[in-house]
Motif scaffolding. Structure first.
Motif, short mmCIF file in Angstrom:
data_model
loop_
_atom_site.label_atom_id
_atom_site.label_comp_id
_atom_site.label_asym_id
_atom_site.label_seq_id
_atom_site.Cartn_x
_atom_site.Cartn_y
_atom_site.Cartn_z
N GLY A 275 3.96 0.32 -10.06
CA GLY A 275 3.44 -0.21 -8.80
C GLY A 275 4.33 -1.19 -8.08
O GLY A 275 3.94 -1.72 -7.05
N THR A 276 5.54 -1.46 -8.60
CA THR A 276 6.37 -2.47 -7.96
C THR A 276 7.34 -1.90 -6.95
O THR A 276 8.03 -2.65 -6.28
N ARG A 277 7.47 -0.58 -6.85
CA ARG A 277 8.40 0.01 -5.88
C ARG A 277 7.79 0.00 -4.50
O ARG A 277 6.65 0.43 -4.31
N LEU A 278 8.55 -0.46 -3.50
CA LEU A 278 7.98 -0.68 -2.18
C LEU A 278 7.44 0.61 -1.55
O LEU A 278 6.42 0.59 -0.85
N TRP A 279 8.10 1.74 -1.79
CA TRP A 279 7.63 3.00 -1.19
C TRP A 279 6.25 3.39 -1.70
O TRP A 279 5.57 4.22 -1.10
N MET A 280 5.81 2.79 -2.84
CA MET A 280 4.49 3.10 -3.36
C MET A 280 3.38 2.67 -2.41
O MET A 280 2.27 3.18 -2.49
N VAL A 281 3.66 1.72 -1.52
CA VAL A 281 2.62 1.22 -0.63
C VAL A 281 2.00 2.37 0.15
O VAL A 281 0.78 2.57 0.14
N GLN A 282 2.82 3.15 0.85
CA GLN A 282 2.25 4.24 1.62
C GLN A 282 1.89 5.44 0.75
O GLN A 282 0.97 6.18 1.06
N GLU A 283 2.58 5.59 -0.39
CA GLU A 283 2.25 6.70 -1.27
C GLU A 283 0.87 6.54 -1.89
O GLU A 283 0.20 7.53 -2.19
N ILE A 284 0.43 5.30 -2.07
CA ILE A 284 -0.90 5.03 -2.63
C ILE A 284 -1.95 4.90 -1.52
O ILE A 284 -3.08 5.36 -1.67
N MET B 100 -5.22 -6.17 7.90
CA MET B 100 -4.20 -6.43 6.90
C MET B 100 -3.11 -5.34 6.91
O MET B 100 -2.12 -5.44 6.20
N MET B 101 -3.30 -4.31 7.75
CA MET B 101 -2.33 -3.23 7.81
C MET B 101 -1.38 -3.37 8.99
O MET B 101 -0.73 -2.41 9.38
N THR B 102 -1.30 -4.56 9.61
CA THR B 102 -0.25 -4.77 10.59
C THR B 102 1.08 -4.84 9.85
O THR B 102 1.13 -5.17 8.65
N LEU B 103 2.16 -4.53 10.54
CA LEU B 103 3.46 -4.54 9.89
C LEU B 103 3.78 -5.93 9.34
O LEU B 103 4.29 -6.07 8.22
N SER B 104 3.44 -6.98 10.10
CA SER B 104 3.71 -8.34 9.63
C SER B 104 2.97 -8.63 8.33
O SER B 104 3.53 -9.20 7.39
N SER B 105 1.69 -8.24 8.28
CA SER B 105 0.90 -8.49 7.07
C SER B 105 1.44 -7.73 5.88
O SER B 105 1.50 -8.25 4.76
N LEU B 106 1.85 -6.48 6.11
CA LEU B 106 2.37 -5.67 5.01
C LEU B 106 3.69 -6.24 4.49
O LEU B 106 3.92 -6.28 3.27
N ILE B 107 4.56 -6.67 5.41
CA ILE B 107 5.84 -7.25 5.00
C ILE B 107 5.61 -8.47 4.12
O ILE B 107 6.28 -8.66 3.10
N GLU B 108 4.67 -9.32 4.51
CA GLU B 108 4.39 -10.52 3.72
C GLU B 108 3.73 -10.17 2.39
O GLU B 108 4.08 -10.70 1.35
N ARG B 109 2.78 -9.22 2.42
CA ARG B 109 2.01 -8.89 1.22
C ARG B 109 2.89 -8.25 0.15
O ARG B 109 2.70 -8.50 -1.05
N PHE B 110 3.88 -7.46 0.58
CA PHE B 110 4.69 -6.73 -0.39
C PHE B 110 6.15 -7.20 -0.41
O PHE B 110 7.06 -6.43 -0.67
N LYS B 111 6.33 -8.49 -0.16
CA LYS B 111 7.69 -9.03 -0.07
C LYS B 111 8.40 -9.02 -1.43
O LYS B 111 9.63 -9.09 -1.47
N ARG B 112 7.67 -8.92 -2.52
CA ARG B 112 8.31 -8.92 -3.84
C ARG B 112 8.52 -7.51 -4.40
O ARG B 112 9.01 -7.35 -5.51
N SER B 113 8.13 -6.51 -3.65
CA SER B 113 8.31 -5.14 -4.12
C SER B 113 9.79 -4.76 -4.11
O SER B 113 10.58 -5.31 -3.34
N GLN B 114 10.13 -3.80 -4.95
CA GLN B 114 11.53 -3.44 -5.13
C GLN B 114 11.92 -2.27 -4.24
O GLN B 114 11.12 -1.39 -3.96
#
Length: 364
Positions: free
Chosen positions: A183-192, A241-255
């Motif tokens: 779950g740490t890969r950033l592309w997983m956000v939209q895949e999930i 929470m699905m604005t681009l700004s919110s997503l960038i902040e929420r998943f800033k630690r993803s790889q």
């Protein structure tokens, strides 16, 4: 960046239409080499395929040394009668998902996108939301499981026997009738978050994500904290929470391997911008400047810049500079805040959004 399959003759995508390539895996036994065809297909043809979500390397450390069949000791497929190299984890996933009876149609980014063609990568990444929402189902591959230390032949035999008794090989039939790091890969956000039907596969077994949630598997296991975050985002995928700004902040630690994907990898989920491949930045700048001038003059702007070609969007282009992408993202976030002043008038919300712009700018 090195591309192992740079000389592979990818069949061309049809021009001027939204299209992808679909990999069709020929039926076979677990120990048979993977033989496939790769064909372009337009979305207008309503292709039926499974989209595969997986990690780049091994989902579990123990998977890294799982053996391949002695006759093919490296992860190579035969695609359109040509050799095609893939990573270990993807090879294991395809082995487990292959049917012994039915052909299986799969979309996997490492195979279906010509990674050496920047223009194609740009256009396919811009289509990513369509790819995952139009898939019959998305299979999230969690790994091949844990096997006791033994000889390579015994471990491979154990995998083969579990595959014969398991359920992952049934994925192809479903198309016929409509502590890990996953779950740490950033592309997983939209895949999930995007698919209509999300399935988890672990070794030879698979489950619907709602079943796993109802069992509380993700609730108390610290190793699944990233997956909990993804599933929480999926449940709120139509909210603010699905604005681009919110997503960038929420998943800033993803790889992510490609730094530009810190933005591009989230566009498919964002509900306030869209992915674009448009090149006319000067026209965008003119539209934006007119809009800002009207705001500065205390006028209600005529029209909505979000509907102008290329504005309210982020252009997917892996040749763009990081600064250019940063300007694009911050401009988009600024527009959202300005839009609140004109059409909402909520100063508290406006102030929060402006603070959010600063945070987003810093993270990007």
């Amino acid at each position: 960046m090195h591309y192992a399959n740079k000389s592979f003759p990818f069949p061309p995508l049809p021009p001027s239409v939204d299209a992808i390539r679909v990999l069709t895996i020929t039926p076979g036994d677990f120990s048979d080499p993977l033989v496939c065809t790769l064909d372009p297909v337009a979305f207008s043809q309503k292709p039926k395929y499974v989209a595969l979500s997986y990690t780049w390397g091994s989902s579990y450390p123990d998977n890294a040394d799982l053996p391949f069949y002695p006759q093919w000791p490296t992860p190579v497929l035969t695609v359109n009668n040509e050799p095609f190299s893939v990573k270990h984890n993807l090879h294991l996933a395809l082995l487990h998902l292959r049917s012994s009876i039915h052909p299986l149609s799969v979309w996997a980014d490492a195979i279906c996108i010509n990674q050496a063609d920047t223009a194609e990568r740009n256009s396919q990444v811009a289509l990513m939301s369509f790819i995952y929402t139009r898939a019959v189902k998305v299979v999230a591959w969690l790994g091949a499981g844990n096997y006791p230390a033994s000889s390579a032949s015994n471990r491979f035999r154990t995998m083969s026997l579990e595959w014969k008794a398991g359920r992952t090989k049934q994925i192809a039939a479903s198309l016929m009738h409509p502590h890990h790091t996953y779950g740490t890969r950033l592309w997983m956000v939209q895949e999930i978050c995007l698919p209509r039907l999300l399935i988890f596969a672990y070794g030879s077994e698979m489950w619907d994500h709602k079943a796993l949630q109802s069992w509380g598997i993700f609730d108390h296991n610290q190793g699944f904290s990233s997956m909990r975050q993804l599933l929480e985002t999926r449940e709120k995928r139509h909210s603010n929470m699905m604005t681009l700004s919110s997503l960038i902040e929420r998943f800033k630690r993803s790889q992510c391997l490609e730094l530009r994907d810190r933005v591009f990898g989230l566009l498919g989920c964002a509900n306030d911008v869209r992915a674009s491949v448009m090149q006319n930045d000067e026209e965008d700048a003119d539209v934006l400047q007119t809009y800002l001038d009207q705001l500065a003059a205390g006028m209600k702007p005529i029209g909505n810049p979000r509907n102008a070609s290329g504005f309210g969007s982020v252009r997917v282009d892996y040749a763009r500079s990081f600064y250019d992408i940063w300007i694009n993202v911050v401009t988009s976030a600024y527009f959202q805040a300005a839009n609140l002043r004109i059409f909402n008038g909520d100063e508290i919300m406006l102030n929060e959004r402006q603070i959010g712009i600063v945070r987003t700018a810093g993270i990007v």
